[in-house]
Scaffold this active site. Structure first.
Site, PDB file in Angstrom:
ATOM      1  N   LEU A  37      18.425  52.862  22.750  1.00 21.02           N
ATOM      2  CA  LEU A  37      18.702  54.013  23.605  1.00 21.02           C
ATOM      3  C   LEU A  37      18.961  53.623  25.057  1.00 21.02           C
ATOM      4  O   LEU A  37      19.403  54.453  25.849  1.00 21.02           O
ATOM      5  CB  LEU A  37      17.551  55.016  23.531  1.00 21.02           C
ATOM      6  CG  LEU A  37      17.450  55.788  22.210  1.00 21.02           C
ATOM      7  CD1 LEU A  37      16.188  56.632  22.185  1.00 21.02           C
ATOM      8  CD2 LEU A  37      18.668  56.679  21.995  1.00 21.02           C
ATOM      9  N   ALA A  60      11.910  58.845  23.441  1.00 20.27           N
ATOM     10  CA  ALA A  60      11.800  58.788  24.895  1.00 20.27           C
ATOM     11  C   ALA A  60      10.934  57.603  25.307  1.00 20.27           C
ATOM     12  O   ALA A  60      10.181  57.056  24.501  1.00 20.27           O
ATOM     13  CB  ALA A  60      11.174  60.083  25.433  1.00 20.27           C
ATOM     14  N   THR A  62       7.794  57.105  26.934  1.00 22.97           N
ATOM     15  CA  THR A  62       6.683  58.035  27.147  1.00 22.97           C
ATOM     16  C   THR A  62       5.439  57.382  27.746  1.00 22.97           C
ATOM     17  O   THR A  62       4.394  58.024  27.839  1.00 22.97           O
ATOM     18  CB  THR A  62       6.289  58.711  25.820  1.00 22.97           C
ATOM     19  OG1 THR A  62       5.953  57.697  24.867  1.00 22.97           O
ATOM     20  CG2 THR A  62       7.415  59.572  25.287  1.00 22.97           C
ATOM     21  N   THR A 101       9.836  67.832  28.494  1.00 21.10           N
ATOM     22  CA  THR A 101       8.398  67.785  28.714  1.00 21.10           C
ATOM     23  C   THR A 101       7.917  68.733  29.797  1.00 21.10           C
ATOM     24  O   THR A 101       8.688  69.108  30.700  1.00 21.10           O
ATOM     25  CB  THR A 101       7.997  66.341  29.107  1.00 21.10           C
ATOM     26  OG1 THR A 101       6.603  66.289  29.432  1.00 21.10           O
ATOM     27  CG2 THR A 101       8.780  65.871  30.324  1.00 21.10           C
ATOM     28  N   TYR A 125       8.053  59.348  35.181  1.00 20.94           N
ATOM     29  CA  TYR A 125       8.312  59.888  33.841  1.00 20.94           C
ATOM     30  C   TYR A 125       8.892  61.299  33.929  1.00 20.94           C
ATOM     31  O   TYR A 125       9.925  61.596  33.321  1.00 20.94           O
ATOM     32  CB  TYR A 125       7.011  59.895  33.032  1.00 20.94           C
ATOM     33  CG  TYR A 125       7.112  60.668  31.731  1.00 20.94           C
ATOM     34  CD1 TYR A 125       7.893  60.198  30.682  1.00 20.94           C
ATOM     35  CD2 TYR A 125       6.428  61.873  31.564  1.00 20.94           C
ATOM     36  CE1 TYR A 125       8.003  60.923  29.492  1.00 20.94           C
ATOM     37  CE2 TYR A 125       6.531  62.589  30.385  1.00 20.94           C
ATOM     38  CZ  TYR A 125       7.312  62.115  29.356  1.00 20.94           C
ATOM     39  OH  TYR A 125       7.419  62.827  28.190  1.00 20.94           O
TER      40      TYR A 125
END
Length: 286
Positions: A37, A60, A62, A101, A125
């Site tokens: 990714l 993701a 994370t 999120t 993040y």
């Protein structure tokens, strides 16, 4: 038969998406080995080759605290990747469902955050996920969620179970308020929104709210009730300031899910009910 690309299939939400795929869909399961990714060109090539009807992207970066020292990698995976999916799907005609999120909000609200409320992330993040929402664009279905857990996954519930077996006393933050979310329920919502096909920003969480301390106490009680714990250790509430971390967490991150539930025509299930279900699954895993 419609085709969906599902990223992060070794993660909690990716696994749940594969397990809840509706009839009429075939899923191409993508892990890190199958798709990097952090490589936008690889993403665009894959979409061009597969021409999926749908991309479900829960994958993701994370590691919330580690992101503070690895911003470039966090932004590559959380922001550049959704942008690459969006660009490729604009050419092939498929739909992107991008998972986001509660960390895009600053936690200063006293009421549940609505999808159109102003974002103000307080961490790398959160900033990378907000950038991912922007990169996914207006044609995407963006679904924010919070405090996700599942049987067999890496999450707060299983960490608490391990610590409760090892220790006589735990200290758990009591001044961060949010909503636990069972990955299976989230996956069903993601599929439901994908099939509804209406682009926009949506929220999903289980019903009810809790602090991390409340959640820990519930985990202990429910786990003992079904034999996952022999005893409940002393659990002491503490302040965020007593447990400093590199990344700042939102002190209040409850999400308003009324738009999502209205579109799908159902109600959110209370988090404690879903916690019981997850713990039963955890017990079955041995």
């Amino acid at each position: 038969m419609k085709k969906a690309l599902v990223t992060g299939v070794n993660g909690q939400v990716g696994k749940a998406l594969l397990a809840t795929a509706p009839e009429g869909w075939t899923c191409i399961a993508l892990d890190r080995a199958a798709l990097d990714l952090a490589d936008p060109a690889a993403i665009e090539r894959l979409v061009a080759d597969e021409r999926p009807d749908l991309v479900l992207n829960p994958a993701a970066y994370t590691a919330v605290d580690k992101a503070e020292s690895e911003p470039d990698l966090a932004f590559a995976i959380n922001a550049a990747a959704p942008g690459a999916f969006a660009r490729a799907l604009a050419q092939t005609g498929g739909q992107l469902v991008q998972v986001s999120t509660d960390f895009v909000f600053d936690g200063s609200s006293g009421t549940a955050y609505r999808p159109d409320d102003q974002r103000n992330p307080q961490s790398i993040y959160g900033a990378s996920k907000a950038a991912g929402e922007d990169a996914a664009g207006d044609a995407a279905i963006i679904v924010r969620t919070s405090w996700v857990y599942a049987a067999g996954g890496a999450n707060f519930v299983r960490t608490m179970l391990r610590l409760m077996r090892e220790r006589d006393q735990l200290r758990v933050v009591a001044d961060q308020i949010g909503s636990p979310t069972w990955a299976t329920g989230l996956a069903r919502t993601l599929w439901g929104l994908a099939q509804a096909g209406t682009p926009g920003v949506y929220h999903h969480r289980d019903a009810g709210v809790a602090s991390w301390y409340d959640f820990a106490v519930a985990i202990a009680e429910e786990a003992q009730a079904i034999g996952l714990l022999d005893r409940i250790p002393a659990i002491t509430p503490i302040a965020t300031s007593d447990y400093p971390t590199p990344a700042r967490r939102p002190s209040f991150s409850v999400l308003d899910v009324s738009t999502t539930r209205g579109l799908l025509g159902d109600d959110a299930v209370h988090w404690r009910h879903n916690l019981r279900t997850m713990l039963e699954e955890e017990k079955a895993l041995g």
